[in-house]
Design a protein around this motif. Structure first.
Motif, PDB file in Angstrom:
ATOM      1  N   MET A   1       0.840  -1.200   0.000  1.00 10.85           N
ATOM      2  CA  MET A   1       0.000   0.000   0.000  1.00 10.85           C
ATOM      3  C   MET A   1       0.881   1.259   0.000  1.00 10.85           C
ATOM      4  N   THR A   2       0.531   2.230  -0.850  1.00 12.31           N
ATOM      5  CA  THR A   2       1.334   3.464  -0.865  1.00 12.31           C
ATOM      6  C   THR A   2       1.053   4.261   0.410  1.00 12.31           C
ATOM      7  N   ASN A   3       1.975   5.163   0.700  1.00 11.56           N
ATOM      8  CA  ASN A   3       1.767   6.026   1.857  1.00 11.56           C
ATOM      9  C   ASN A   3       0.483   6.828   1.733  1.00 11.56           C
ATOM     10  N   LEU A   4       0.231   7.371   0.519  1.00 13.69           N
ATOM     11  CA  LEU A   4      -0.957   8.204   0.341  1.00 13.69           C
ATOM     12  C   LEU A   4      -2.222   7.401   0.598  1.00 13.69           C
ATOM     13  N   GLN A   5      -2.249   6.164   0.119  1.00 11.07           N
ATOM     14  CA  GLN A   5      -3.428   5.311   0.358  1.00 11.07           C
ATOM     15  C   GLN A   5      -3.607   5.083   1.863  1.00 11.07           C
ATOM     16  N   ASN A   6      -2.500   4.870   2.544  1.00 14.62           N
ATOM     17  CA  ASN A   6      -2.574   4.677   3.994  1.00 14.62           C
ATOM     18  C   ASN A   6      -3.090   5.940   4.689  1.00 14.62           C
ATOM     19  N   PHE A   7      -2.572   7.099   4.301  1.00 15.89           N
ATOM     20  CA  PHE A   7      -3.052   8.360   4.890  1.00 15.89           C
ATOM     21  C   PHE A   7      -4.554   8.526   4.631  1.00 15.89           C
ATOM     22  N   ASP A   9      -6.787   6.186   4.093  1.00 17.30           N
ATOM     23  CA  ASP A   9      -7.593   5.235   4.874  1.00 17.30           C
ATOM     24  C   ASP A   9      -7.692   5.644   6.342  1.00 17.30           C
ATOM     25  N   ILE A  10      -6.603   6.165   6.883  1.00 17.11           N
ATOM     26  CA  ILE A  10      -6.651   6.591   8.292  1.00 17.11           C
ATOM     27  C   ILE A  10      -7.521   7.847   8.435  1.00 17.11           C
ATOM     28  N   ALA A  11      -7.390   8.760   7.481  1.00 15.07           N
ATOM     29  CA  ALA A  11      -8.244   9.961   7.525  1.00 15.07           C
ATOM     30  C   ALA A  11      -9.711   9.555   7.408  1.00 15.07           C
ATOM     31  N   THR A  12      -9.990   8.536   6.621  1.00 16.60           N
ATOM     32  CA  THR A  12     -11.368   8.045   6.488  1.00 16.60           C
ATOM     33  C   THR A  12     -11.859   7.476   7.816  1.00 16.60           C
ATOM     34  N   GLU A  13     -11.006   6.690   8.448  1.00 17.41           N
ATOM     35  CA  GLU A  13     -11.377   6.131   9.776  1.00 17.41           C
ATOM     36  C   GLU A  13     -11.734   7.275  10.731  1.00 17.41           C
ATOM     37  N   LEU A 109      -1.656  18.290   4.019  1.00 16.79           N
ATOM     38  CA  LEU A 109      -0.674  18.989   3.184  1.00 16.79           C
ATOM     39  C   LEU A 109       0.654  18.278   3.347  1.00 16.79           C
ATOM     40  N   ILE A 110       1.330  18.025   2.236  1.00 16.24           N
ATOM     41  CA  ILE A 110       2.698  17.512   2.314  1.00 16.24           C
ATOM     42  C   ILE A 110       3.596  18.572   1.697  1.00 16.24           C
ATOM     43  N   ASN A 111       4.504  19.098   2.497  1.00 20.20           N
ATOM     44  CA  ASN A 111       5.327  20.234   2.069  1.00 20.20           C
ATOM     45  C   ASN A 111       4.469  21.353   1.491  1.00 20.20           C
ATOM     46  N   GLY A 112       3.362  21.634   2.132  1.00 19.78           N
ATOM     47  CA  GLY A 112       2.515  22.769   1.753  1.00 19.78           C
ATOM     48  C   GLY A 112       1.544  22.509   0.615  1.00 19.78           C
ATOM     49  N   VAL A 113       1.528  21.288   0.077  1.00 24.91           N
ATOM     50  CA  VAL A 113       0.661  20.987  -1.073  1.00 24.91           C
ATOM     51  C   VAL A 113      -0.440  20.014  -0.639  1.00 24.91           C
ATOM     52  N   PRO A 114      -1.720  20.341  -0.918  1.00 19.79           N
ATOM     53  CA  PRO A 114      -2.797  19.400  -0.553  1.00 19.79           C
ATOM     54  C   PRO A 114      -2.629  18.069  -1.289  1.00 19.79           C
ATOM     55  N   GLN A 115      -2.628  16.970  -0.511  1.00 12.37           N
ATOM     56  CA  GLN A 115      -2.367  15.653  -1.115  1.00 12.37           C
ATOM     57  C   GLN A 115      -3.454  14.632  -0.800  1.00 12.37           C
ATOM     58  N   VAL A 116      -4.125  14.808   0.329  1.00 12.25           N
ATOM     59  CA  VAL A 116      -5.151  13.845   0.743  1.00 12.25           C
ATOM     60  C   VAL A 116      -6.326  14.634   1.311  1.00 12.25           C
ATOM     61  N   LEU A 127     -19.550  10.019   1.712  1.00 19.99           N
ATOM     62  CA  LEU A 127     -18.121  10.042   2.025  1.00 19.99           C
ATOM     63  C   LEU A 127     -17.352  10.415   0.759  1.00 19.99           C
ATOM     64  N   PHE A 128     -16.704  11.578   0.795  1.00 21.07           N
ATOM     65  CA  PHE A 128     -15.898  12.047  -0.338  1.00 21.07           C
ATOM     66  C   PHE A 128     -14.431  11.848   0.014  1.00 21.07           C
ATOM     67  N   ARG A 129     -13.690  11.235  -0.914  1.00 21.17           N
ATOM     68  CA  ARG A 129     -12.270  10.953  -0.628  1.00 21.17           C
ATOM     69  C   ARG A 129     -11.423  11.211  -1.862  1.00 21.17           C
ATOM     70  N   ALA A 130     -10.201  11.647  -1.616  1.00 23.28           N
ATOM     71  CA  ALA A 130      -9.264  11.799  -2.741  1.00 23.28           C
ATOM     72  C   ALA A 130      -7.841  11.811  -2.218  1.00 23.28           C
ATOM     73  N   ALA A 131      -6.929  11.383  -3.068  1.00 20.19           N
ATOM     74  CA  ALA A 131      -5.497  11.557  -2.808  1.00 20.19           C
ATOM     75  C   ALA A 131      -4.820  11.801  -4.143  1.00 20.19           C
ATOM     76  N   ALA A 132      -3.730  12.532  -4.102  1.00 20.54           N
ATOM     77  CA  ALA A 132      -3.048  12.931  -5.342  1.00 20.54           C
ATOM     78  C   ALA A 132      -2.703  11.708  -6.192  1.00 20.54           C
ATOM     79  N   GLY A 133      -3.201  11.706  -7.399  1.00 18.72           N
ATOM     80  CA  GLY A 133      -2.918  10.608  -8.328  1.00 18.72           C
ATOM     81  C   GLY A 133      -3.807   9.391  -8.153  1.00 18.72           C
ATOM     82  N   LEU A 134      -4.643   9.378  -7.109  1.00 21.69           N
ATOM     83  CA  LEU A 134      -5.490   8.202  -6.839  1.00 21.69           C
ATOM     84  C   LEU A 134      -6.952   8.445  -7.189  1.00 21.69           C
TER      85      LEU A 134
END
Ligand code: IPD
Ligand code: CA
Ligand code: CA
Length: 270
Positions: A1-7, A9-13, A109-116, A127-134
């Protein structure tokens, strides 16, 4: 699992747990509503209880990460490249009146850029979800912005910040101007839901001033992943700290930006 996917999923929880807290307090906060400073800027026991749940989940999984939470402020080491922006209850006024437009919003934000981003509307169980590239989803199914490109065919949404009584730069002139140019301008009372609704094509564009980072970070990545565009009013790159955002399906962006740059004074409507 990529880090972004993990972030994600935890944010969803965290968002689902906080949404359950909001549902539990709904209709029971009358005695625990206070104003935070400005008239109309409410905080309830539910805001605080929801935030506590989000903080518990995020800190358990990511103890090193920085946090900016609406009710608690900055927490943890603020130099960390990861910064979670949390609005535990976006749409507090609606919530206090049991008007069905409120949500939990959690952005990273990762280094100031919204990612998740995760936005959960517990009333409608959306439930609305997004991550960069996903990609972006609503209840786990992909979503996309609308294709409306003309203002005369568009439906927009906006909001009015709590300082609206203190400044003439209160979005009233913009509201009148865009109401005349479009099929309508809605005011939902939840900035995060406004962005989610642009992302899934229910409205074509959103703009607002006086907005805080926790209101928009989750919605920004959600909208970008759904094919939309987010900038400053004049089309230049968004500065989250400016408190001003223009967010559209992309097709409408230049037209709405131009309209916002040419707003007549309020007196034009009298
Ligand atoms: C508010 C809502 C509203 C927007 C305000 C925000 P809150 O957040 O997002 O739609 O117009 O500017 O402050 O106080 O309900 O979390
Ligand atoms: Ca908010
Ligand atoms: Ca809030």
């Amino acid at each position: 699992m990529t880090n972004l996917q993990n972030f994600l999923d935890i944010a969803t929880e965290a968002a689902l747990a906080a949404g359950a807290v909001l549902q539990g307090y709904l209709g029971k906060v009358e005695d625990a509503i206070t104003e935070k400073g400005r008239p109309g800027d409410l905080v309830t026991a539910a805001d605080k209880a929801s935030e506590a749940v989000v903080l518990e989940v995020l800190r358990r999984h990511f103890p090193q990460h920085s946090i900016l939470a609406e009710e608690s402020g900055k927490l943890g080491n603020q130099d960390n490249e990861y910064l979670w922006a949390i609005d535990p209850l976006d749409g507090t006024t609606n919530y206090a009146h049991q008007y069905p437009a409120f949500c939990v919003s959690i952005g990273l934000l990762i280094n100031g850029v919204p990612q998740v981003g995760v936005i959960y509307d517990p009333w409608h169980d959306e439930l609305f979800r997004a991550a960069a590239g996903l990609g972006a989803t609503r209840n786990r199914r992909p979503i996309q912005v609308s294709k409306t490109s003309e203002l005369s065919k568009s439906l927009l949404v906006t909001g009015f910040a709590y300082d609206r009584r203190e400044t003439s730069d209160n979005n009233y002139a913009e509201f009148c101007h865009l109401t005349h140019l479009t099929q309508g301008v809605r005011r939902s009372g939840s900035a995060a839901l406004d962005l989610a609704h642009v992302a899934c094509g229910r409205v074509d564009g959103y703009w607002e001033r006086g907005i805080a980072p926790w209101d928009i970070i989750a919605g920004v990545i959600l909208l970008q992943e759904a094919g939309g565009k987010v900038t400053a009013y004049d089309g230049s790159p968004l500065k989250i700290e400016s408190g001003r955002i223009l967010a559209t399906n992309g097709y409408l962006h230049d037209n709405l930006s131009q309209a916002l740059m040419q707003v007549p004074p309020l007196s034009a409507w009298q």
